[in-house]
Design a protein around this motif. Structure first.
Motif, short mmCIF file in Angstrom:
data_model
loop_
_atom_site.label_atom_id
_atom_site.label_comp_id
_atom_site.label_asym_id
_atom_site.label_seq_id
_atom_site.Cartn_x
_atom_site.Cartn_y
_atom_site.Cartn_z
N ALA A 126 -10.08 -9.36 19.34
CA ALA A 126 -9.01 -9.08 20.30
C ALA A 126 -7.82 -8.43 19.59
O ALA A 126 -7.63 -8.61 18.38
N GLY A 127 -7.03 -7.71 20.37
CA GLY A 127 -5.83 -7.09 19.84
C GLY A 127 -6.07 -5.69 19.32
O GLY A 127 -7.22 -5.24 19.21
N PRO A 128 -5.01 -5.01 18.97
CA PRO A 128 -5.11 -3.64 18.48
C PRO A 128 -5.55 -3.59 17.03
O PRO A 128 -5.55 -4.61 16.34
N VAL A 129 -5.94 -2.42 16.58
CA VAL A 129 -6.00 -2.15 15.15
C VAL A 129 -4.68 -1.49 14.81
O VAL A 129 -4.22 -0.59 15.53
N THR A 130 -4.01 -1.99 13.78
CA THR A 130 -2.68 -1.53 13.42
C THR A 130 -2.70 -0.89 12.04
O THR A 130 -3.27 -1.46 11.10
N VAL A 131 -2.09 0.28 11.93
CA VAL A 131 -2.02 1.01 10.67
C VAL A 131 -0.56 1.19 10.30
O VAL A 131 0.28 1.51 11.15
N CYS A 132 -0.25 0.97 9.03
CA CYS A 132 1.09 1.25 8.51
C CYS A 132 1.01 2.35 7.47
O CYS A 132 0.10 2.36 6.64
N ALA A 133 1.93 3.28 7.55
CA ALA A 133 2.11 4.31 6.53
C ALA A 133 3.45 4.05 5.85
O ALA A 133 4.47 3.91 6.53
N ALA A 134 3.44 3.93 4.53
CA ALA A 134 4.66 3.61 3.79
C ALA A 134 4.87 4.60 2.64
O ALA A 134 3.93 4.93 1.92
N VAL A 135 6.10 5.04 2.50
CA VAL A 135 6.51 5.91 1.39
C VAL A 135 7.46 5.12 0.53
O VAL A 135 8.46 4.58 1.03
N THR A 136 7.17 5.01 -0.77
CA THR A 136 7.98 4.15 -1.64
C THR A 136 8.66 4.90 -2.78
O THR A 136 9.49 4.31 -3.47
N GLY A 137 8.30 6.16 -2.99
CA GLY A 137 8.82 6.81 -4.18
C GLY A 137 8.22 6.15 -5.41
O GLY A 137 7.13 5.58 -5.36
N CYS A 182 -2.26 -0.16 -5.64
CA CYS A 182 -1.26 0.88 -5.37
C CYS A 182 -0.06 0.30 -4.64
O CYS A 182 -0.22 -0.33 -3.58
N ILE A 183 1.12 0.52 -5.15
CA ILE A 183 2.33 -0.07 -4.59
C ILE A 183 2.54 0.33 -3.13
O ILE A 183 2.81 -0.51 -2.27
N ALA A 184 2.41 1.62 -2.82
CA ALA A 184 2.66 2.07 -1.46
C ALA A 184 1.66 1.49 -0.47
O ALA A 184 2.00 1.13 0.65
N VAL A 185 0.40 1.39 -0.89
CA VAL A 185 -0.64 0.83 -0.02
C VAL A 185 -0.42 -0.68 0.17
O VAL A 185 -0.58 -1.21 1.27
N ALA A 186 -0.06 -1.37 -0.90
CA ALA A 186 0.23 -2.80 -0.80
C ALA A 186 1.39 -3.06 0.15
O ALA A 186 1.35 -3.99 0.97
N ALA A 187 2.43 -2.23 0.07
CA ALA A 187 3.57 -2.37 0.98
C ALA A 187 3.13 -2.16 2.42
O ALA A 187 3.51 -2.92 3.32
N ALA A 188 2.30 -1.14 2.65
CA ALA A 188 1.79 -0.88 3.99
C ALA A 188 0.95 -2.06 4.48
O ALA A 188 1.01 -2.45 5.65
N SER A 189 0.16 -2.64 3.59
CA SER A 189 -0.70 -3.77 3.93
C SER A 189 0.12 -4.96 4.43
O SER A 189 -0.20 -5.57 5.46
N VAL A 190 1.18 -5.29 3.73
CA VAL A 190 2.00 -6.45 4.09
C VAL A 190 2.73 -6.21 5.41
O VAL A 190 2.75 -7.07 6.30
N ILE A 191 3.34 -5.05 5.55
CA ILE A 191 4.09 -4.76 6.78
C ILE A 191 3.17 -4.76 7.99
O ILE A 191 3.48 -5.35 9.03
N ALA A 192 2.00 -4.12 7.87
CA ALA A 192 1.06 -4.06 8.99
C ALA A 192 0.57 -5.45 9.38
O ALA A 192 0.50 -5.79 10.57
N LYS A 193 0.24 -6.26 8.38
CA LYS A 193 -0.28 -7.60 8.65
C LYS A 193 0.74 -8.46 9.38
O LYS A 193 0.42 -9.13 10.38
#
Length: 236
Positions: A35-46, A141-152
């Protein structure tokens, strides 16, 4: 269990080999849920140093994850989220739905990435972005890890809110299982049937005689072609 903190190694490589100046990390959550959506986060961290304890969201306790997500939202250079609804998943299939959610996230960024680091083995995104897939990118990868946490954290919060919504979905315990399979979730489905937030093309309905007539068959030719290609043919 000790783990190596994520780095900017892949991002630096993309910058050096392709000239990419803006690199976004992309990760999803909700792919295997009923149930629920699939959620994707895109993050730019420099290339800044990551907050302490950043790693794959699944390796962080819920309390710490919530605190870290709030910190990350203010720390990243930019981030955006994109969803694909259960209805879109049913119609398109998971591969195409993932791409739809990722495109929504990337197009929601205030800056356009020159390249994308995508968590996992398969490139479900494709052009016009230059994509680098990284297995366990949410750990390395820092940017992917950040996206992972925010999306979750964002998706978990949405699913928890359903328990107190007008639909009265408390029996499904979305706050505890976030729409994923669990004994309580399964029992509620067998007794009450699926809600408008359930994916009706998923095979869990095959084992529920009272409700299997509700199962939907995907009509999208594009979805059939994508799913038969062996990439992310998930049907939980």
């Amino acid at each position: 269990m000790p783990y190596e903190p994520p780095t900017h190694t892949v991002e630096r490589s993309l910058r050096a080999t392709t000239g990419a100046k803006i690199v976004a990390g992309v990760d999803e959550v909700g792919r295997g849920a009923w149930a629920g959506p699939v959620t994707v986060c895109a993050a730019v961290t420099g290339l800044r140093r990551a907050p302490e304890g950043l790693t794959d969201s699944k390796l962080i306790t819920p309390k710490r994850r919530t605190t870290l997500a709030a910190e990350l939202e203010g720390w990243v250079t930019a981030y955006a989220l994109g969803d694909a609804s259960p209805q879109e998943i049913d119609e398109l299939g998971m591969t195409a739905a993932l791409r739809l959610a990722a495109v929504r996230a990337l197009e929601g960024l205030p800056v356009r990435p020159d390249a994308v680091i995508l968590d996992g083995k398969h490139d479900y995104l494709g052009g016009p972005w230059q994509v680098r897939t990284v297995i366990k990118g949410d750990q390395s990868c820092i940017a992917v890890a950040a996206a992972s946490v925010i999306a979750k954290v964002r998706r978990d919060a949405f699913m928890a809110e359903l328990e107190t919504s007008a639909g009265d979905y408390a029996a499904y315990a979305f706050g505890a299982n976030a729409g994923y399979p669990s004994p309580v979730h399964k029992a509620a489905l067998e007794e009450l049937g699926p809600t408008p937030h359930h994916r009706l093309s998923w095979s869990y309905l095959d084992a529920m005689p009272r409700w299997r007539h509700l199962k939907k068959v995907r009509l999208s030719a594009e979805a059939v072609a994508l799913e038969s290609g062996g990439q992310l043919g998930f049907d939980f």
